[in-house]
Each structure stands twice: as structure tokens, then as C-alpha cells.
Design an enzyme around this catalytic site. Structure first.
Site, PDB file in Angstrom:
ATOM      1  N   HIS A   1      39.744  34.031  31.463  1.00 39.42           N
ATOM      2  CA  HIS A   1      39.602  35.093  32.455  1.00 39.42           C
ATOM      3  C   HIS A   1      40.652  34.882  33.526  1.00 39.42           C
ATOM      4  O   HIS A   1      40.937  33.752  33.911  1.00 39.42           O
ATOM      5  CB  HIS A   1      38.202  35.062  33.080  1.00 39.42           C
ATOM      6  CG  HIS A   1      37.846  36.331  33.799  1.00 39.42           C
ATOM      7  ND1 HIS A   1      37.371  37.438  33.150  1.00 39.42           N
ATOM      8  CD2 HIS A   1      37.917  36.665  35.108  1.00 39.42           C
ATOM      9  CE1 HIS A   1      37.149  38.406  34.023  1.00 39.42           C
ATOM     10  NE2 HIS A   1      37.469  37.960  35.222  1.00 39.42           N
TER      11      HIS A   1
ATOM     12  N   ASP B   1      26.669  41.788  38.655  1.00 39.09           N
ATOM     13  CA  ASP B   1      28.115  41.725  38.902  1.00 39.09           C
ATOM     14  C   ASP B   1      28.763  43.070  38.620  1.00 39.09           C
ATOM     15  O   ASP B   1      29.661  43.488  39.354  1.00 39.09           O
ATOM     16  CB  ASP B   1      28.783  40.637  38.054  1.00 39.09           C
ATOM     17  CG  ASP B   1      30.300  40.683  38.236  1.00 39.09           C
ATOM     18  OD1 ASP B   1      30.747  40.543  39.392  1.00 39.09           O
ATOM     19  OD2 ASP B   1      31.036  40.912  37.264  1.00 39.09           O
TER      20      ASP B   1
ATOM     21  N   ARG C   1      32.680  46.414  45.353  1.00 38.36           N
ATOM     22  CA  ARG C   1      33.739  45.677  46.061  1.00 38.36           C
ATOM     23  C   ARG C   1      35.086  46.377  45.923  1.00 38.36           C
ATOM     24  O   ARG C   1      35.897  46.382  46.846  1.00 38.36           O
ATOM     25  CB  ARG C   1      33.835  44.244  45.516  1.00 38.36           C
ATOM     26  CG  ARG C   1      32.665  43.368  45.919  1.00 38.36           C
ATOM     27  CD  ARG C   1      32.636  42.084  45.111  1.00 38.36           C
ATOM     28  NE  ARG C   1      33.866  41.344  45.211  1.00 38.36           N
ATOM     29  CZ  ARG C   1      34.433  40.670  44.196  1.00 38.36           C
ATOM     30  NH1 ARG C   1      33.884  40.653  43.007  1.00 38.36           N
ATOM     31  NH2 ARG C   1      35.549  40.018  44.378  1.00 38.36           N
TER      32      ARG C   1
ATOM     33  N   SER D   1      31.574  36.261  40.626  1.00 37.91           N
ATOM     34  CA  SER D   1      31.786  37.419  39.755  1.00 37.91           C
ATOM     35  C   SER D   1      32.360  36.977  38.413  1.00 37.91           C
ATOM     36  O   SER D   1      31.849  37.323  37.337  1.00 37.91           O
ATOM     37  CB  SER D   1      32.746  38.399  40.454  1.00 37.91           C
ATOM     38  OG  SER D   1      33.243  39.354  39.563  1.00 37.91           O
TER      39      SER D   1
ATOM     40  N   LYS E   1      29.692  36.552  34.622  1.00 37.29           N
ATOM     41  CA  LYS E   1      29.827  37.256  33.327  1.00 37.29           C
ATOM     42  C   LYS E   1      30.377  36.349  32.252  1.00 37.29           C
ATOM     43  O   LYS E   1      30.003  36.445  31.087  1.00 37.29           O
ATOM     44  CB  LYS E   1      30.608  38.563  33.444  1.00 37.29           C
ATOM     45  CG  LYS E   1      31.983  38.487  33.990  1.00 37.29           C
ATOM     46  CD  LYS E   1      32.562  39.916  34.072  1.00 37.29           C
ATOM     47  CE  LYS E   1      33.782  39.958  34.963  1.00 37.29           C
ATOM     48  NZ  LYS E   1      33.457  40.081  36.387  1.00 37.29           N
TER      49      LYS E   1
HETATM   50  N1  URA Z   1      37.772  39.130  38.206  1.00 39.01           N
HETATM   51  C1  URA Z   1      36.439  39.309  38.282  1.00 39.01           C
HETATM   52  O1  URA Z   1      35.764  39.418  37.264  1.00 39.01           O
HETATM   53  N2  URA Z   1      35.872  39.383  39.487  1.00 39.01           N
HETATM   54  C2  URA Z   1      36.559  39.252  40.615  1.00 39.01           C
HETATM   55  O2  URA Z   1      35.992  39.304  41.671  1.00 39.01           O
HETATM   56  C3  URA Z   1      37.948  39.075  40.540  1.00 39.01           C
HETATM   57  C4  URA Z   1      38.540  39.010  39.312  1.00 39.01           C
END
Ligand code: URA
Length: 443
Positions: free
Chosen positions: A86, A164, A171, A186, A190
Site C-alpha cells: 500500500h 475507513d 477526509r 486508514s 483495510k
Molecule cells: N491511503 C489510505 O488508504 N488512507 C490514507 O489516509 C492515505 C493513503
């Protein structure tokens, strides 16, 4: 559920610099998920968190509460090692698109819960949805089948960490993206809910990153690596440069086209370098570090996996990718050398062109974005094209050009920093030489 909590008290506590108790965090996340806490209340709390922060224990509890808001997948019976990556979000960051099929072609399965654009940064799902027919909605049973058949799936988090999903969208439109606790929780909620056996994180550093200083980005990386370990998921992080956009394209369909170039064995060197470095780390964590990810780009097996992934999710790569109906070319007023290109300026310009969304639920323009013709350090002749901007709505060009203005410079000097100019260093070549991979963080 403890009925003695209420949103205004929790907001006030954080607004005034207090700590949120475990029970208060559990309550607010559960109540927000099922609609008992209103969007404006969560927006106020998110803004209080932006200003006041959270300690590590609060972040851990907030993350756990977001995981508990939905289901957690388990692929331990798949018969394949599972691993995911990620990124904290960047400009031109299309790395997931070539990376996932490369890793799958090497023998690991990648269950990737991905997101949409956030602030000035692009989102993997928005990019993939520029492919005709592609669907990010994948029922759990089909996902398992796809992981077995193709070795990879890229999907909307859906039932994973639904708290989230709501908070992420909120956000994005309330200027509450730039917060270490909110980013860490966040990403990790996930990613931990999706059930991958190991994780590699790409934490962006620089002007186009979500957090301003390298120090904050390091802290973010350590926080997320610890959260992974606390949940039994080996997690490594890289700090990588996001002062300039990655590759030569920014915008949804433009980035898919560039990812296809990488999968075909070409593409910009920085995109290839980062793809292969992250793939190597993922394969090591998956226990198959003996495979050579570069070979999958040469022999076409990664391209084959990407095509199969897209087809399995309804996409049709034979349909030409969309491109904005209107374009505007920015040319060089004088000759010289391309200096630094500011990732934030380019990201905001692409967003203005329609590549990102100003309000929740607004459709992004698949064909909007920017093609960068000259990379930092490359020679520029007077009148040569530097950038091409695309959009379906030409009234957006003015605002986009205003964002881009000042975000690049052609000449013997560049935008690297005032210190370079004073010290007499050659800022253009320094900018060109800045390393893409800054550090690797494993504990
Ligand atoms: N990626 C995410 O999943 N959440 C964030 O807040 C920033 C980047």
C-alpha cells in the site's frame, strides 16, 4: 454498546488536546459506521485529530475499531503465499498497476483492497475504472476464485473496514487528509482486514506527499510497521521520494497507459525501479525471494496476469483508453535544462482538470490529466512542449495552469532549494540525482 458517550463530548475532548479512551474510540467508530454519528460530527472530530494528533495507543485502538467495523478475510487455506503493498499516496503513483501482476506472476497471491483519489493524490480504483467495463466491486467468493486462478484481485474495500471507507471519503473533501494518526489507521485497518499474510508499505516523502516533513513520514512508517506486527502481519516500509511526480503521466487513464508500457518491458525508469524494488521485498516477505520480478516484465508473464486480472473484473483492454477531449500544451519560453517538477503543483493541476473529486460521489474524468514531456535534468529547446494538459471541460484550463505555474522551471537553476543556490551547488543535476528510494524500515 455504552450509551453514556456522545459525539460533542468526544469532539470537545480531542479539540482541547485530551486523550480518547478505548471505550470512547470504540463507541465513536461503531456509531459513525451505523449512522448514529453524523458526517459533520465526524468531520469536526477528524479536524480536531489533525490539530491535536493521537498517541500510539489511541492510534492502535482507532485502527482496531475500524477493523472491527467490518469483516476480516482469511486466505490461509488458499495454498499460496499472500502479500500486498500500500502506498500513502502520491502524484503519478501508478505502481500498484504493474506491481500486482509482477508479484502474481512470481507465484504469490495479492488480495489488494484499494482506494479512490484522496486530496491531490490519485487512487488506484479511479485509474482502473478508466478501463471500459472494469468493476472494483468483487464479492468475497469471486475474489477467492480469482486469487486462485489469476493470483491477484484489486477491489474496493467494501465490507472491509467500512468505517475507513466512510471516513476516507469524508477526509477527502474536508481537508483532513494530512494527519499521521488518520493515515496510519486508514491504511492499516483495510490492509489488516484484507487478510494478506505480509505487507509492504510505500511511504511517500516530499512536496507531493500527504505529510510535510521526512521526520513525520518516518514516524508514520514506524507506526504502521508496528501496527502490522501487533496484528501478526509482518510489515516492511520504504520511504520514497515524492518531491516530483512518478513517471511521465498524472491522471487516471494516462497512468493506466503508462503502466501498460511498463508491463510491456518499457516505461519510465523511476516507475520500473520502484515496481521492482517493492516486488522484491514482497516476494521475500512471502517466502519466495528467489524469483526474479524483472524477468516477468521481459517474458510477458506480468502483462498476461494484468490482462487476466482486468478481464476477470469485467474490463476490456481492447477498448481504447479515454483521453480528455480538449488539450493545452505548455511550451518552454527559453532553452536550458528542466529543473525540478513540483509534485504538489502537478497533482493539484491534474485535480483541477477533473482527475480528482471536489465533493463526495462526484465522478472523476477518466481522460483528464497531464503528460510530462521533459523530466528533471533533461535538455529543453525554446518552444518545446513541456506538459500537455487534458480535460473534457476546457473551462478548467485556467485554474490548472495557475496551479502548474511556478511548479517547474527551465534554466541553469531549478526549484530544488534556496540553500543549493547559495552554496553554488548545481541544483539541476542534484535534482536529477536525488535517490528515489530513501530508506527501508523493518522495525
Ligand atoms: N491511503 C489510505 O488508504 N488512507 C490514507 O489516509 C492515505 C493513503
Amino acid at each position: 454498546m455504552n450509551a453514556s458517550f456522545d459525539a460533542p463530548t468526544i469532539i470537545r475532548t480531542k479539540r482541547d488536546g485530551g486523550r480518547l479512551s478505548d471505550a470512547a474510540i470504540d463507541w465513536i467508530i461503531a456509531a459513525y459506521t451505523d449512522g448514529r454519528v453524523a458526517e459533520e460530527q465526524m468531520a469536526a472530530l477528524a479536524m480536531a485529530i489533525v490539530f491535536r494528533g493521537m498517541d500510539r495507543a489511541e492510534i492502535a485502538r482507532w485502527t482496531a475499531a475500524m477493523i472491527a467495523s467490518g469483516r476480516r478475510m482469511d486466505f490461509s487455506d488458499l495454498g499460496l503465499p499472500t502479500v500486498d503493498k500500500h502506498s500513502t499516496g502520491g502524484v503519478g503513483d501508478k505502481i500498484t498497476l504493474p506491481l500486482v501482476p509482477v508479484v502474481a506472476a512470481c507465484g504469490a497471491a495479492v488480495p489488494q483492497a484499494a482506494g479512490r483519489g484522496l486530496g491531490h493524490t490519485g487512487g488506484t480504483l479511479d485509474k482502473l475504472e478508466s478501463i471500459a467495463g472494469f468493476s472494483a466491486e468483487l464479492p468475497a467468493a469471486r475474489m477467492r476464485e480469482q486469487l486462485r486462478d489469476v493470483g491477484a484481485a484489486i477491489f474496493a474495500a467494501g465490507e472491509l473496514a467500512p468505517a475507513d471507507a466512510k471516513l476516507y471519503a469524508l477526509r477527502d473533501v474536508t481537508a483532513t487528509v494530512e494527519s499521521l494518526p488518520l493515515i496510519a489507521s486508514s491504511v492499516m485497518s483495510k490492509k489488516l482486514a484484507e487478510g494478506a499474510g505480509a505487507l509492504v508499505l510505500d511511504v511517500k516523502v516530499g512536496s507531493g506527499a500527504l505529510l510535510a516533513s521526512e521526520q513525520q513520514c518516518r514516524e508514520l512508517a514506524h507506526t504502521m510497521v508496528e501496527l502490522g506486527a501487533a496484528h501478526g502481519v509482518p510489515t516492511h516500509a520504504f520511504l520514497t521520494d515524492m518531491n516530483r511526480p512518478l513517471g511521465a503521466t498524472v491522471g487516471n487513464a494516462l497512468e493506466v497507459a503508462e503502466a501498460l508500457e511498463v508491463l510491456a518491458g518499457g516505461g519510465p525508469p523511476d516507475v520500473v525501479e520502484l515496481t521492482l524494488r517493492l516486488a522484491t521485498e514482497m516476494l521475500e516477505l512471502a517466502g519466495i525471494g528467489d524469483r526474479d520480478p524483472a524477468e516477468t516484465l521481459r517474458d510477458g508473464t506480468a502483462m498476461d496476469r494484468f490482462r487476466r486480472l482486468v478481464a476477470a473484473q469485467g474490463g476490456d483492454l481492447s477498448v481504447p483508453l479515454p483521453i480528455g477531449a480538449h488539450s493545452e500544451v505548455v511550451t518552454a519560453e527559453r532553452g536550458g535544462t528542466m529543473g525540478d517538477i513540483d509534485a504538489m503543483a502537478v497533482g493539484l493541476a491534474a485535480w483541477r482538470l477533473g482527475a480528482g473529486r471536489p465533493r463526495p460521489g462526484v465522478a472523476v474524468q477518466a481522460g483528464a490529466g497531464i503528460r510530462i514531456h521533459r523530466r528533471p535534468g533533461q535538455p529543453v529547446a525554446p518552444g518545446e512542449p513541456l506538459f500537455t494538459l487534458y480535460t473534457d471541460t476546457p473551462e478548467r484550463f485556467g485554474a490548472a495552469l495557475a496551479e502548474l505555474d511556478g511548479g517547474y522551471r527551465v534554466g541553469p537553476t531549478s526549484l530544488v532549494s534556496g540553500a543549493d543556490l547559495v552554496s553554488g551547488a548545481d541544483p539541476v543535476s542534484e535534482a536529477a540525482a536525488r535517490p528515489l528510494i530513501i530508506d527501508r524500515i523493518v522495525t
